[in-house]
Scaffold this motif. Structure first.
Motif, PDB file in Angstrom:
ATOM      1  N   ASN B  25     -20.625  40.910   9.393  1.00 45.17           N
ATOM      2  CA  ASN B  25     -19.329  41.215   8.779  1.00 45.17           C
ATOM      3  C   ASN B  25     -18.234  41.401   9.837  1.00 45.17           C
ATOM      4  O   ASN B  25     -17.093  40.968   9.640  1.00 45.17           O
ATOM      5  N   LYS B  26     -18.594  42.016  10.959  1.00 43.14           N
ATOM      6  CA  LYS B  26     -17.598  42.198  12.035  1.00 43.14           C
ATOM      7  C   LYS B  26     -17.150  40.849  12.595  1.00 43.14           C
ATOM      8  O   LYS B  26     -15.975  40.643  12.878  1.00 43.14           O
ATOM      9  N   ALA B  30     -13.410  39.186  12.528  1.00 44.68           N
ATOM     10  CA  ALA B  30     -12.811  38.614  13.746  1.00 44.68           C
ATOM     11  C   ALA B  30     -12.324  37.186  13.470  1.00 44.68           C
ATOM     12  O   ALA B  30     -11.235  36.790  13.900  1.00 44.68           O
ATOM     13  N   ILE B  31     -13.117  36.433  12.731  1.00 46.45           N
ATOM     14  CA  ILE B  31     -12.729  35.058  12.380  1.00 46.45           C
ATOM     15  C   ILE B  31     -11.479  35.068  11.495  1.00 46.45           C
ATOM     16  O   ILE B  31     -10.533  34.315  11.721  1.00 46.45           O
ATOM     17  N   SER B  52     -19.148  35.661   5.029  1.00 50.36           N
ATOM     18  CA  SER B  52     -18.520  34.349   4.876  1.00 50.36           C
ATOM     19  C   SER B  52     -17.006  34.477   4.886  1.00 50.36           C
ATOM     20  O   SER B  52     -16.458  35.553   4.637  1.00 50.36           O
ATOM     21  N   CYS B  53     -16.373  33.365   5.177  1.00 46.49           N
ATOM     22  CA  CYS B  53     -14.921  33.332   5.192  1.00 46.49           C
ATOM     23  C   CYS B  53     -14.505  32.037   4.491  1.00 46.49           C
ATOM     24  O   CYS B  53     -14.979  30.959   4.853  1.00 46.49           O
ATOM     25  N   THR B  54     -13.672  32.133   3.478  1.00 46.66           N
ATOM     26  CA  THR B  54     -13.245  30.952   2.721  1.00 46.66           C
ATOM     27  C   THR B  54     -11.755  30.725   2.939  1.00 46.66           C
ATOM     28  O   THR B  54     -10.954  31.651   2.785  1.00 46.66           O
ATOM     29  N   SER B  87     -13.082  33.293  18.220  1.00 51.42           N
ATOM     30  CA  SER B  87     -12.780  34.659  17.780  1.00 51.42           C
ATOM     31  C   SER B  87     -13.714  35.638  18.482  1.00 51.42           C
ATOM     32  O   SER B  87     -14.907  35.391  18.609  1.00 51.42           O
ATOM     33  N   LEU B  88     -13.135  36.739  18.925  1.00 56.14           N
ATOM     34  CA  LEU B  88     -13.916  37.715  19.672  1.00 56.14           C
ATOM     35  C   LEU B  88     -14.021  39.010  18.877  1.00 56.14           C
ATOM     36  O   LEU B  88     -13.006  39.614  18.518  1.00 56.14           O
TER      37      LEU B  88
END
Lengths: 331, 232
Positions: B25-26, B30-31, B52-54, B87-88
């Motif tokens: 999740n972290k 970041a993304i 996930s990221c949409t 992304s960091l």
């Protein structure tokens, strides 16, 4: 400038293109179900595509126009009658004040749009006038229209009063939008297979052959489909992810749901696929008990069809402006 | 394992697996932050799930803007791959801690007694357990401002109820090892153990939601009297 609801419909509301950029707060875009029809409705009266329109379901409201108006009716054919006389869809219509518009019969389609020149006054929230029913926000007091509601119009941006003909109750301007491409083969809905398509035992060909019926419990949130329960090979539960309009979810019962305008932003059911954007207008015009087939296509096909639909809209918009300008010059 | 797949021709998802945990999740947050900092013409919305990221995008704008020969999907896919690699996590891991007052009165916590009984613990032990942990907000979804938080202790974890019931705004519930707060009155299947006097959603606020993904939440027990006088 206004119209009054003299008899309310079953679910009529003010909508526009929806509010984007807030889904990460759980606030979904919403907006008109049929983006294509609403865009054409606005184009026909020379409004920007983002102007609020009236979205009608059948039985639809009966409306009294208190002012001379330039309007258009697009999308579903609910047999619009102006003071009892039939008027066409997909064409601009000039009407005199104190005209009554009502809708007699649902001929074809499920959602009808009315645009008025200048646009409707509507309350805005997060950059959109779309009625958010659950939060009771925006549009007209955040709710569906009721008896005696008075919808105000914005100042017209086109001086159409010069076009009214002496003695005539209304006149239909002699151009219209050709929308065949976007609504042809109304029951064939293309989709792009999703991450859990393989949960189904059926291959693409078998799945395409299946008939699904839209259940009466369907609404602006989603269409519940009924068909022979699908055989599921894989029952691995998935954790919630983002979903969108047109996403086809597989329920534990083996039945499908297609998410529509007022869908939740995230979902935890397996995703069989997502209907292509170019076919969402067709989908929005299907009613309860209509039958549809879901046909898998590639991203490239989907993007090409969407691009062509956008081109059609650009062409319609450009032509509508040109025609009206020409007519005004002559008047 | 990272994968990217289409959600139709207007959305695309990057997924890091099918598990709920802080680590994934972290990275997702970041993304999300990287995407916002590197936003592009045609980007409409970003939604994150547990892992996930949409992205929601307008394919025709992207095609015009970047004069693409290939599909807009392909272009956004490459953008997401870049987001994944660049992304960091370290930059974005200072969480905000939010304390939520909750009244665990049985009038509000309509499922507390049943939950405690099925676990053979007292309601008091249930409340102590719920208030003794810090929970991470993994994602917002379901309703405007509804925060999916976890993980609750196995001792008080309880599956969702079979039959959804009408749940009052502010209700605090448990479903599996998740805990959450209903921002609005809604049908819901979570086991309700209390209610907060705070408003999780306020339309006129900017932002309109109290909690956001990445927040850390602690629950603090308050008496019925404090609850009743909260908004006075």
């Amino acid at each position: 400038m206004s119209l009054v609801i003299i008899k309310p419909g079953i679910l009529d509301s003010l909508q526009d293109m929806g509010r984007y950029g807030h889904s990460h707060w759980g606030i979904n875009p919403g907006g008109v179900m049929d983006v294509f029809a609403a865009t054409v409705a606005n184009a026909l009266v020379c409004n920007p595509a983002t102007a609020a329109v009236l979205e009608l379901h059948f039985p639809a409201s009966q409306l009294l126009f208190e002012q001379n108006s330039l309007i258009s009716i697009c999308g579903a054919d609910f047999t619009p009658l102006l003071d009892g006389a039939p008027i066409p869809l997909w064409q601009p219509v000039l009407i005199r004040k104190n005209s009554i518009l009502h809708f007699r019969k649902q001929q074809k389609g499920a959602r009808c749009y009315i645009a008025v020149q200048g646009g409707f006054e509507a309350s805005e929230w997060l950059g959109s006038c779309s009625t958010h029913f659950k939060l009771a926000l925006a549009g007209f007091n955040g709710r569906r229209l009721e008896k005696n509601d008075q919808l105000l119009f914005k100042e017209p941006t086109v001086y159409f009063a010069a076009l009214l003909t002496e003695g005539k109750r209304y006149s239909v301007l002699n151009w219209g939008a050709s929308v065949y491409n976007s609504y042809a083969w109304p029951n064939e809905i293309f989709f792009i297979p999703g991450p859990q398509m393989h949960y189904l035992a059926a291959n693409h060909k078998e799945f395409s052959a299946a008939n699904f019926t839209i259940h009466p419990s369907s609404d602006r949130m989603g269409y519940h489909l009924r068909g022979e329960a699908l055989t599921v090979n894989n029952t691995t539960e998935i954790i919630s992810t983002g979903v969108t309009r047109g996403t086809i979810q597989l329920l534990p019962s083996g039945q499908l749901v297609i998410l529509m305008a007022d869908h939740q932003t995230t979902g935890g059911y397996p995703i069989i696929g997502t209907c292509i954007q170019a076919h969402l207008p067709k989908l929005a015009q299907l009613s309860a008990s209509d039958v549809l087939q879901l046909l898998p296509v590639s991203i490239e096909v989907a993007e090409e069809l969407f691009y062509r639909q956008q081109q059609d809209l650009n062409l319609i918009t450009w032509n509508c402006h040109l025609h009206l300008k020409e007519l005004l010059c002559k008047a | 394992m990272m994968e990217i797949y289409a959600i139709g021709d207007g959305a695309i998802t990057l997924q890091l697996g099918n598990q709920v945990n802080d680590f994934l999740n972290k990275k997702i947050i970041a993304i999300q932050n990287w995407i916002w900092q590197n936003s592009f013409a045609g980007l409409k919305d970003v939604v994150i799930g547990y892992a996930s990221c949409t992205l929601y995008y307008d394919a025709s704008i992207i095609k015009q803007q970047y004069h693409l020969a290939s599909s807009a999907h392909q272009w956004v896919k490459q953008f997401l791959e870049q987001a994944y690699h660049q992304s960091l996590v370290a930059l974005y891991t200072q969480p905000r801690t939010v304390t939520i007052p909750v009244c665990y009165d049985l009038d509000f916590g309509t499922d507390a007694a049943a939950l405690a009984a099925s676990k053979s613990i007292s309601v008091e032990a249930l409340v102590n357990n719920h208030t003794s942990n810090t929970y991470r907000v993994y994602m917002i979804g379901f309703l405007p401002g509804f925060a999916y938080m976890g993980m609750v202790d196995a001792l008080i974890a309880m599956p969702r109820k079979q039959k959804p019931q009408t749940v009052a705004a502010g209700s605090v519930g448990i479903a599996g090892q998740q805990t959450g707060i209903y921002p609005l009155q809604s049908p819901g299947g979570w086991n309700i153990i209390g209610r907060t006097p705070l408003q999780l959603f306020t339309a006129s606020n900017q932002p309109p939601v109290l909690l956001q993904a990445g927040d850390e939440v602690r629950f603090e027990a308050i008496s019925r009297e404090v609850f009743d006088n909260w908004n006075l």
